[in-house]
Design a protein around this motif. Structure first.
Motif, PDB file in Angstrom:
ATOM      1  N   LYS A 140      18.678  -6.046 -21.290  1.00 16.94           N
ATOM      2  CA  LYS A 140      18.330  -5.119 -20.209  1.00 16.94           C
ATOM      3  C   LYS A 140      17.956  -5.883 -18.928  1.00 16.94           C
ATOM      4  O   LYS A 140      18.261  -5.455 -17.814  1.00 16.94           O
ATOM      5  CB  LYS A 140      17.149  -4.249 -20.672  1.00 16.94           C
ATOM      6  N   ASP A 141      17.270  -7.047 -19.103  1.00 15.70           N
ATOM      7  CA  ASP A 141      16.770  -7.801 -17.947  1.00 15.70           C
ATOM      8  C   ASP A 141      17.741  -8.871 -17.462  1.00 15.70           C
ATOM      9  O   ASP A 141      17.319  -9.843 -16.852  1.00 15.70           O
ATOM     10  CB  ASP A 141      15.435  -8.471 -18.315  1.00 15.70           C
ATOM     11  N   GLN A 180      17.330  -6.697 -27.105  1.00 13.61           N
ATOM     12  CA  GLN A 180      17.588  -5.568 -26.207  1.00 13.61           C
ATOM     13  C   GLN A 180      16.925  -5.780 -24.856  1.00 13.61           C
ATOM     14  O   GLN A 180      17.506  -5.504 -23.816  1.00 13.61           O
ATOM     15  CB  GLN A 180      17.082  -4.271 -26.845  1.00 13.61           C
ATOM     16  N   ARG A 181      15.699  -6.312 -24.903  1.00 15.60           N
ATOM     17  CA  ARG A 181      15.001  -6.568 -23.632  1.00 15.60           C
ATOM     18  C   ARG A 181      15.724  -7.615 -22.805  1.00 15.60           C
ATOM     19  O   ARG A 181      15.875  -7.488 -21.594  1.00 15.60           O
ATOM     20  CB  ARG A 181      13.565  -7.016 -23.920  1.00 15.60           C
TER      21      ARG A 181
END
Lengths: 300, 297
Positions: free
Chosen positions: A12-13, A8-9
């Motif tokens: 997101k990034d 997920q990170r």
């Protein structure tokens, strides 16, 4: 963090990765691929089709070749001469500059002695060829004034290595003194005050305060220089070499250039440069760790 | 009067100043001598000794000849082009990477940093690099020069230090206002880091202006050569065929009347001038940057 959390990170990034992408792509293409390309040292180069693995063949030829050992010897001699005769000069220079008051004269001296650092070796070779010219070069004008015979330094086997050492000084001594000057600036003024109250002269202050305080920087720079020992100065030699002096100043890098690029013996030249690279990495890593142990400072 | 120059006047200060003055002359005189040679009258230049810094007679003929030579003029523009475009490309890509590494947190950051340090130590050899450029079809193109060392890792680390000094609060405020990373980078980071970018621009600029070796290997078409390659061929190799071959302004007799050494001197001076113009800025930023990026504690 759970596996899902990481994904997920990353998702997101994505902009961050996109921004980093050109740099990574660049490093992979222009650094990683050529490093992998060093495998050519163990192959025979084919213009068409795949290269053939030949093991250590090129290294055997390399170590059996007297030419390679001449070049290795030249590299070591030139590097040693530079360390012995060039290395102390920036230190002495920084001590002298430190004695000048912060005024126009100091500014002038610093601006002038830093200047050659920014000139390319092509320009410097041009300046030195003119300076050492047998016709009317400055050095021979001085020699003639003292009734000495004219000397063609650029083609003299006995002098050319000294030309390398002195032109290196001309180019870099001033600039290299910056790092020592910065170290001197950091020395606490109270030390000097105390010494002056005890009646120490300028020279005594230099000897008992400045120099000991400078020593750790000197050690770091010395060790770093050792790490780059086999880089005897490609650009310099490349621009100052000629047929009469090639036997004295042909170094590993110019040798690789000549047999590789000019003669097209790609695999053999890669073997020579891999040899140099491996020794270089060993030297850099070991000097880095020695430096860390001794002074707490390293290359990175 | 003396007191203005030294902390306190002593003999040791006097001796040190004298030595430094002589050293500065040892650097300046050879360069000023070339300058004098390039402005001397070709018929009188033989009277100029290697220590003279005043031209014998005065003449612009060397520069007239050099600037009427299409190859030289072309090479000056090539060098300017390579320096400007190369530096812009260097700066943009280095800043992009520096922003990400200095100001953001992301998964895998450590891996990237270790990767950079490893790459910094392992210098690839000349031949694999040449073969790569060849395989990519970049021989005889400017891309071969522009793409090489687009990001110098050492400079990248220096720029990261500049970037780290930009207060996080500003970036945080922008983020709350809804700005993305790219917007923050172009609208906040770059404008706020002008001194850092100027420093690095000079680093890269000097590098591009002085680059000759890769141009020598990768560019075979003389019309693409930067000034340093022409200079090298003319001054170091003493090969004037390309140079005079491209000469269509002067007659054979005029060429004969010229002094080869003075022309070489003029070429050297031309290639130094841009550096001298920027020298005050270079000195200011370069020295600072080198100190900050030098041996770390």
């Amino acid at each position: 963090m759970t596996q899902k959390g990481i994904f997920q990170r990353i998702k997101k990034d994505w902009v961050i990765y996109l921004m980093l992408f050109p740099a990574i792509l660049y490093f992979v293409i222009f650094n990683v691929i050529p490093i992998i390309g060093m495998k050519l040292a163990f192959q025979d180069y084919r213009v068409i089709g795949d290269n053939i693995w030949v093991g250590l063949k090129h290294f055997k030829v390399l170590f059996d070749s007297p030419a390679f050992f001449d070049v290795l010897q030249n590299t070591i001699i030139i590097s040693s001469m530079k360390i012995i005769f060039f290395f102390p000069i920036p230190i002495i220079l920084s001590l002298m500059i430190n004695e000048l008051r912060n005024g126009p004269f100091r500014k002038y001296v610093q601006s002038v002695i830093y200047l050659p650092h920014f000139l390319s070796w092509v320009v410097i070779a041009g300046v030195w060829i003119s300076l050492l010219s047998p016709d009317s070069g400055g050095v021979n004008v001085i020699r003639n004034f003292f009734q000495l015979p004219t000397l063609d330094y650029m083609t003299s086997k006995d002098h050319i290595r000294w030309v390398l050492v002195f032109s290196e000084m001309w180019r870099s001594a001033g600039w290299d003194s910056i790092i020592y000057l910065a170290a001197i600036m950091k020395i606490s003024p109270s030390l000097y005050e105390a010494a002056r109250i005890d009646g120490a002269s300028t020279l005594q202050q230099m000897r008992f305060i400045t120099f000991p305080q400078l020593l750790s920087t000197v050690v770091v720079v010395f060790i770093l220089n050792l790490g780059f020992f086999l880089n005897a100065g490609f650009d310099q030699v490349f621009n100052m070499i000629n047929d009469s002096t090639i036997s004295k100043i042909d170094i590993l890098d110019t040798y690789v250039y000549r047999i590789g690029i000019l003669n097209g013996q790609y695999a053999y030249a890669t073997a020579a440069s891999l040899f140099k690279g491996v020794i270089g990495v060993v030297l850099i890593l070991s000097t880095h760790f020695i430096s860390k142990r001794l002074t707490g400072k390293g290359v990175w | 009067m003396m007191r203005r120059f030294f902390k306190r006047f002593t003999w040791s200060h006097f001796i040190i100043s004298t030595i430094l003055l002589i050293l500065s002359f040892m650097i300046l005189i050879p360069i000023l001598n070339l300058l004098a040679m390039s402005f001397s009258d070709p018929l009188q230049v033989h009277k100029l000794s290697g220590l003279d810094i005043i031209p014998k007679g005065f003449s612009f003929i060397n520069y007239e000849v050099l600037f009427s030579n299409p190859l030289i003029v072309r090479s000056i523009f090539n060098s300017l082009f390579l320096t400007i475009v190369g530096t812009a490309l260097n700066l943009f890509l280095t800043a992009l990477a520096a922003y990400v590494l200095a100001k953001t947190e992301f998964v895998g950051k450590r891996v990237v940093v270790v990767f950079l340090i490893v790459i910094m130590v392992f210098e690839p050899g000349l031949i694999p690099e040449y073969l790569l450029v060849k395989d990519l079809g970049l021989l005889d193109t400017y891309a071969s020069l522009l793409l090489y060392k687009t990001i110098n890792i050492f400079y990248l680390f220096i720029l990261m230090r500049f970037f780290e000094e930009v207060p996080d609060g500003i970036l945080e405020a922008a983020r709350i206002d809804g700005a993305g990373h790219f917007r923050i980078f172009t609208r906040i980071m770059l404008p706020l880091s002008k001194p850092g970018l100027a420093t690095l621009g000079l680093f890269y600029g000097v590098y591009h202006w002085n680059e000759y070796f890769r141009a020598t290997i990768y560019l075979t078409d003389p019309n693409k050569w930067p000034l340093q390659v022409v200079l090298r061929q003319f001054v170091v190799e003493r090969d004037n065929t390309t140079l005079l071959g491209a000469q269509n302004v002067l007659s054979y007799e005029q060429v004969q009347a010229l002094d080869f050494g003075s022309l070489q001197a003029g070429t050297i001076i031309i290639s130094i001038v841009p550096l001298l113009v920027f020298y005050p800025f270079i000195l200011k930023y370069y020295a600072k940057g080198t100190l900050e990026g030098g041996v770390k504690d």
